[in-house]
Design a protein around this motif. Sequence first.
Motif, short mmCIF file in Angstrom:
data_model
loop_
_atom_site.label_atom_id
_atom_site.label_comp_id
_atom_site.label_asym_id
_atom_site.label_seq_id
_atom_site.Cartn_x
_atom_site.Cartn_y
_atom_site.Cartn_z
N ALA A 111 -12.87 -24.08 35.68
CA ALA A 111 -12.01 -23.77 37.09
C ALA A 111 -11.87 -24.81 37.65
O ALA A 111 -11.39 -24.92 38.93
CB ALA A 111 -14.23 -23.60 37.51
N GLN A 112 -12.17 -25.82 37.00
CA GLN A 112 -11.49 -27.54 38.03
C GLN A 112 -10.13 -27.15 38.67
O GLN A 112 -9.48 -27.30 39.53
CB GLN A 112 -11.71 -28.54 37.14
N ARG A 113 -9.34 -26.31 37.08
CA ARG A 113 -7.76 -27.23 37.40
C ARG A 113 -7.19 -25.69 39.16
O ARG A 113 -6.61 -26.32 39.23
CB ARG A 113 -7.36 -26.29 36.05
N THR A 114 -8.58 -25.07 38.71
CA THR A 114 -7.62 -24.06 40.12
C THR A 114 -8.47 -24.35 41.36
O THR A 114 -7.41 -24.35 42.06
CB THR A 114 -8.95 -22.37 39.35
N ARG A 115 -9.88 -25.17 41.26
CA ARG A 115 -9.66 -26.22 42.14
C ARG A 115 -8.86 -27.04 42.81
O ARG A 115 -8.95 -27.53 44.84
CB ARG A 115 -11.31 -26.32 42.65
N LEU A 116 -7.92 -27.72 41.67
CA LEU A 116 -7.15 -29.21 42.44
C LEU A 116 -6.33 -27.61 43.06
O LEU A 116 -5.76 -29.03 43.67
CB LEU A 116 -6.47 -29.77 40.97
N VAL A 123 -12.18 -17.09 38.20
CA VAL A 123 -11.89 -16.55 39.66
C VAL A 123 -11.46 -16.74 39.96
O VAL A 123 -12.57 -16.85 41.30
CB VAL A 123 -13.34 -15.01 38.84
N ILE A 124 -10.09 -15.89 40.96
CA ILE A 124 -10.20 -15.78 42.73
C ILE A 124 -10.11 -14.59 42.63
O ILE A 124 -10.00 -13.05 42.00
CB ILE A 124 -8.75 -16.41 42.17
N GLU A 125 -10.75 -14.24 43.75
CA GLU A 125 -10.92 -12.98 44.54
C GLU A 125 -9.77 -12.53 46.00
O GLU A 125 -10.33 -13.45 46.82
CB GLU A 125 -12.29 -12.34 44.69
N THR A 126 -9.09 -11.92 46.36
CA THR A 126 -8.58 -11.89 47.90
C THR A 126 -8.96 -10.59 48.63
O THR A 126 -10.22 -10.21 48.08
CB THR A 126 -6.73 -11.32 47.53
N PRO A 127 -8.87 -11.43 50.59
CA PRO A 127 -9.21 -10.31 51.03
C PRO A 127 -9.13 -9.05 50.53
O PRO A 127 -9.73 -7.81 51.01
CB PRO A 127 -8.68 -10.51 52.36
N ALA A 128 -8.17 -8.05 49.67
CA ALA A 128 -7.54 -7.18 48.99
C ALA A 128 -8.19 -6.54 48.15
O ALA A 128 -7.92 -5.93 47.84
CB ALA A 128 -5.71 -7.53 49.11
N THR A 136 -4.94 -18.03 36.99
CA THR A 136 -5.18 -17.99 38.92
C THR A 136 -4.57 -18.98 39.09
O THR A 136 -3.98 -18.90 40.70
CB THR A 136 -6.63 -18.58 38.79
N SER A 137 -4.06 -20.57 38.92
CA SER A 137 -3.26 -21.57 39.37
C SER A 137 -1.58 -21.04 39.56
O SER A 137 -1.31 -21.12 41.24
CB SER A 137 -3.27 -22.57 38.34
N VAL A 138 -0.61 -20.18 38.91
CA VAL A 138 0.51 -19.65 39.05
C VAL A 138 0.16 -18.95 39.77
O VAL A 138 1.58 -18.69 40.67
CB VAL A 138 0.30 -19.56 37.40
N PHE A 139 -0.98 -17.95 40.06
CA PHE A 139 -0.65 -16.53 41.30
C PHE A 139 -1.05 -17.61 42.07
O PHE A 139 -0.41 -17.08 43.31
CB PHE A 139 -1.79 -15.99 40.97
N LEU A 140 -1.79 -18.47 42.39
CA LEU A 140 -2.19 -19.50 43.81
C LEU A 140 -0.69 -19.71 44.20
O LEU A 140 -0.03 -19.83 45.48
CB LEU A 140 -2.87 -20.09 43.45
N ASP A 141 0.15 -20.21 43.37
CA ASP A 141 1.45 -20.45 43.52
C ASP A 141 2.17 -20.18 44.50
O ASP A 141 3.07 -20.53 44.51
CB ASP A 141 1.84 -22.16 42.21
N GLU A 142 2.23 -19.17 43.95
CA GLU A 142 3.34 -17.63 44.13
C GLU A 142 3.16 -17.09 45.44
O GLU A 142 3.67 -17.18 46.19
CB GLU A 142 3.33 -16.96 42.78
#
Length: 483
Positions: A277-282, A316-321, A331-337
């Motif tokens: 989870a820290q990976r995603t927070r970073l 886990v990442i959740e978006t407004p949609a 999750t990290s790749v998703f955020l970068d894109e």
Amino acid sequence: MSTEKSVIKGTPEPGPVPKDIIRLYSMRFCPYAQRTRLVLHAKGIKFDTINIHLKNKPEWFLEKNPLGMVPTLETPAGEVIYESAITCEYLDEAYPEKKLLPSTPYGQARQRMMLEHFSKVELHFYKIPMRRLKGEDVSGLEAELKVSLTKLDEYLVKKETKFFDGDTITMIDYMLWPFFERIEMGDLEPFLDNTPELKKWRAHMLEDPAVKATIHSVESHKAFLKGYAAEKPDYDYGLFLPQTMSSEKSFAAGSPAPGPVPKDQVRLYSMRFCPFAQRTRLVLHAKGIKFETINIHLKQKPDWFLEKNPDGLVPVIETPAGEVVNESVITSVFLDEVYPEKKLLPATPFGKAQQKMMLEHFSKITPQLFKISSARRKGDDVSGLEAELKEKFTSLNEYLVKRKTKFFGGDTITFIDYMMWPFFERLGMFEVQHCLDHTPELKKWTELMLEDPAVKATMHSTENHKTFYNNFLDGKPDFDYGL
């Protein structure tokens, strides 16, 4: 009665200080209050914290300290002590188990004299950036600060020690540190270019558990300073307030489901001590993405969380949609894109593939760390496992030597660095720091990573990691440890 959010005029007075602890009245961004927090952490003193809104102080606080300043200490006996150096010396005397001041009167006097000299320029760390914001000339202040830093560097050269009074941290180091933490806040890093020993001291201090436990990111310091300079200080900057549904404490079975994700941000379901989870927070911090956090009790998961991710894992990442994305790398790749403003992955397909291949190789190292820890706990010989780990670290070191770059993707931090970092942060927890002794470039990389704002924003102290991990291995994980 500990608080993160600052209490204001009209807030009810807290109850008596519980037995066997001490109470600190503080402000999250105050360098003087940080001195006291450093000493409390360094000495392992149990304490609670009440953060005070210094522009709108509660009447009951002014009764305790008519000056209305922080830090202020209160004991279970109702004794009140204030002013940073005085509170720190009090703690060192009242809790003598781990002394920070020297034992001799002259040694103590020497540290006090050094602090007195430093007090002449300590506020320059604030005055320079604040006057720059107003467009004022700061050349005189800069010259004074450079002279002071040079003298400190010369002192270290003469002493031939890591710290200002020996090869272990003492009181004077903690008294100086809060202002050096704020070097980047004022864009004063170039001032250290000609003070190599002082620069090394700062790097050593960043390794200290008490420093890690009290540190703020550069971005947080800058944002607070900007508001303070505009006479609109946000004492709660960076805290997630209730209306955004963020939590520090973990949500367990029976907890109410959070509402929809607010517009213009994402929600992270996390666990405070999870390296994945820290990976995603970073990545969230590095890219400046606005997000809120819901920490999950991984032994008593809420039903509504299992509906979002049947595997029950974080991150886990959740978006407004309502889009739900899980697994740390995904999750990290998703955020970068999705947030392309500050790309962490390389632009070329081959560059991306290189980092993904390196991460695949690194994934063979992470189980090794847990194996060593488990075997050591059982009393087994770990020399063979450690030899394998050293070989893997040597390969990473050779990669950096061959590339001739500071980080694994170049001279700036990229995706792969953040994916690897959480496990290097935990080397102390696994008791394998010595496996880096023969990998100088990899060791330098860890030191450089410790300077990164996203790393600072997501870091836990080695002590906290160890305590959580040992409780976890005992089958009694405390997901809210340290709160």
